[in-house]
Design a protein around this motif. Structure first.
Motif, PDB file in Angstrom:
ATOM      1  N   LEU A 265      45.531  39.625  45.077  1.00 36.47           N
ATOM      2  CA  LEU A 265      45.492  41.030  44.675  1.00 36.47           C
ATOM      3  C   LEU A 265      45.668  41.180  43.172  1.00 36.47           C
ATOM      4  CD1 LEU A 265      45.228  43.901  45.700  1.00 36.47           C
ATOM      5  CD2 LEU A 265      47.691  43.951  46.078  1.00 36.47           C
ATOM      6  N   GLY A 266      46.472  40.304  42.569  1.00 38.82           N
ATOM      7  CA  GLY A 266      46.630  40.341  41.117  1.00 38.82           C
ATOM      8  C   GLY A 266      45.309  40.074  40.417  1.00 38.82           C
ATOM      9  N   LEU A 267      44.525  39.176  40.982  1.00 38.14           N
ATOM     10  CA  LEU A 267      43.215  38.864  40.421  1.00 38.14           C
ATOM     11  C   LEU A 267      42.249  40.037  40.611  1.00 38.14           C
ATOM     12  CD1 LEU A 267      41.497  36.708  39.052  1.00 38.14           C
ATOM     13  CD2 LEU A 267      40.934  35.807  41.317  1.00 38.14           C
ATOM     14  N   ILE A 268      42.308  40.676  41.785  1.00 37.97           N
ATOM     15  CA  ILE A 268      41.469  41.851  42.045  1.00 37.97           C
ATOM     16  C   ILE A 268      41.845  42.977  41.088  1.00 37.97           C
ATOM     17  CG2 ILE A 268      40.888  43.628  43.726  1.00 37.97           C
ATOM     18  CD1 ILE A 268      41.318  41.555  45.923  1.00 37.97           C
ATOM     19  N   GLY A 269      43.157  43.152  40.877  1.00 38.78           N
ATOM     20  CA  GLY A 269      43.622  44.174  39.944  1.00 38.78           C
ATOM     21  C   GLY A 269      43.127  43.929  38.537  1.00 38.78           C
ATOM     22  N   ALA A 270      43.127  42.662  38.129  1.00 36.09           N
ATOM     23  CA  ALA A 270      42.643  42.309  36.787  1.00 36.09           C
ATOM     24  C   ALA A 270      41.160  42.628  36.654  1.00 36.09           C
ATOM     25  CB  ALA A 270      42.895  40.827  36.515  1.00 36.09           C
ATOM     26  N   ALA A 271      40.411  42.398  37.730  1.00 34.29           N
ATOM     27  CA  ALA A 271      38.967  42.623  37.687  1.00 34.29           C
ATOM     28  C   ALA A 271      38.612  44.107  37.704  1.00 34.29           C
ATOM     29  CB  ALA A 271      38.296  41.913  38.864  1.00 34.29           C
TER      30      ALA A 271
END
Length: 484
Positions: free
Chosen positions: A411-417
């Motif tokens: 989710l942290g990666l999705i948030g960054a994207a």
């Protein structure tokens, strides 16, 4: 006596709320949709529910990585950026004029009205990908909080070094069952009561966390802090310092983001006063309230735990006693996430249902609903399609949460994207198009610089999230152990 009876069936309105019952003209807006009744209060509750999430309790960890100076400075900077871009987005709800223009009901509609082209598809991928990820993440987070209640009781009964094992799967299943029921709420307009409850819960557990940290500081039980945060060679390695700093900056930036649902929230506001004015006021209330709690949680948490601040000082047991208060705080987190799940799921539900209604307008399974009287509760409109589709969605997200319990790292990666395009790029570009900001003017240059800086932050946070994801996969355990 029967508990309910079906009176009749009728097609949903083709334009507007696809499940709205035919109402008299006085109960309809000028565009034929169900009359909106939202106010600055209800919009503020939606924003606070979306923004003050479980992550508020991890901000002490973020400040520990960055230190007093950088941590507080980044908190304030991103609160300002979020408020600024939210006001730009609020002005784009109507096009071309922010007060008298045509209403746009979703974020994609707004981007289509001002930018068009492939940017509409990019917006849809970023928005709905982020929303789906959040609903999966909230299922996992709620189960972690419920597991923490069992941990607190175990530590209290058997001592802080007790060895217990507790599965999170039953709690995920229970959370999913609750969401199946709540997902039958037709739309965002009917969600105000749940958002207000969730907002109260978020205030409650954040206040408990702040109070416990303040008590620790007042009692003199503080640990070492630094102006620059964790110390290389003492607390972390040089590599860890870099990756965790990137991740911490991203955590703070993403903690404010609610652009994903801003247009959907604004679409609940009644037309007088003008929606953009009410939304700006609600954004100011939401962002300022959030910043206040973030600073208190982050600062007092860091002061209490120092450079060893846990990722979450409630579920990671920065505190053990009073155990009943820890139980209550974690229950509040779970209740908050019940409401927050719906705030982020409703745009997904509406998107799919509107597309299906538009593509198959004569299909009774999709377009018809039944008016049902439930004793003591009143009349409800039930759609078989809504029941089946929304139940299937909740089941799928719950199963994904069970299969990938380390999904929060993803989710942290999705948030960054999604942070950069949704919170910064699209609002800025639409503001430039709407107000016709002259190219290469000081204002244009300032907005473009802000975009580039936030893009760099997103890329660095993505790198930190990938490093965190790799670490999570390596250390993954199928059961959450009490003694970890």
């Amino acid at each position: 006596m029967k508990s309910f009876n079906t009176e009749h069936e009728h097609p949903a309105a083709e334009s507007g709320d696809i499940y709205a019952e035919s109402n008299p003209t006085k109960n309809m807006d000028d565009d034929g949709r169900e009359k909106r009744t939202g106010t600055c209060l209800t919009a503020s509750a939606h924003i606070i529910t979306a923004v003050i999430g479980y992550g508020v309790l991890s901000l002490s960890w973020a400040i520990a990585q960055l230190g007093w100076i950088a941590g507080l400075l980044i908190l304030v900077i991103f609160s300002f950026i979020t408020y600024l871009t939210s006001t730009m987005l609020a002005d784009c709800y109507r096009a071309p004029d922010p007060v008298t223009g045509k209403r746009n009901y979703t974020y994609m509609d707004v981007v289509r009205a001002y930018l068009g082209g492939r940017k509409v598809q990019l917006c849809g991928v970023a928005q709905y990908g982020n929303l789906i990820g959040i609903t999966v993440g909230y299922t996992i987070t709620a189960s972690i909080s419920l597991v923490a209640i069992g941990k607190a009781n175990c530590f209290h009964d058997k001592g802080h070094h007790a060895d217990c094992t507790l599965s999170s799967y039953p709690y995920m299943a229970a959370f999913g069952i609750i969401q199946i029921i709540l997902s039958q709420i037709p739309n965002f307009h009917k969600l105000s009561f749940l958002s207000i409850m969730a907002a109260v819960m978020s205030f409650t557990y954040a206040t408990i966390g702040i109070g416990l940290a303040m008590a620790t500081v007042a009692g003199g039980k503080v640990r070492k802090t630094n102006m620059t945060g964790t110390v290389v060679g003492v607390d972390v390695t040089a590599t860890q310092k870099i990756w965790r700093s990137f991740q911490a900056v991203g955590d703070i930036a993403f903690a404010y983001a609610y652009a994903t649902v801003l247009i959907e929230i604004q679409d609940t506001l009644k037309s007088s006063p003008a929606e953009n004015k009410s939304m700006k006021r609600a954004s100011l209330v939401g962002v300022s309230t959030t910043t206040f709690f973030y600073i208190l949680c982050g600062c007092f948490g860091y002061a209490a735990f120092g450079n060893k601040a846990p990722g979450d000082f409630l579920t990671d047991f920065g505190f053990y006693e009073p155990f009943w208060l820890i139980d209550f705080a974690n229950a509040c987190i779970a209740f908050h996430l019940i409401g927050a799940y719906q705030v982020f799921a409703q745009p997904i539900f509406q998107f799919v249902e509107k597309r299906c209604n538009r593509n198959w307008p004569d299909n009774k399974f999709i377009t018809y609903e039944y008016s049902v009287n439930i004793h003591f509760l009143g009349k409800f409109n039930i759609s078989i399609f809504r029941l089946v589709w929304r139940t299937a969605y909740v089941v799928i997200t719950t199963v994904v949460a069970m299969i990938f319990p380390f999904f929060n790292a993803i989710l942290g990666l999705i948030g960054a994207a999604s942070f950069w395009p949704l919170t910064v790029y699209f609002p800025v570009e639409m503001h430039i198009a709407q107000t016709k900001v002259k190219k290469y003017s000081p204002r244009w240059i300032g907005l473009k610089v802000m975009c580039w800086v936030c893009l760099i932050v997103s890329l660095l946070a993505a790198a930190g999230s990938i490093a965190g994801l790799i670490s999570s996969v390596k250390t993954y355990k199928p059961f959450r152990t009490i003694h970890e």
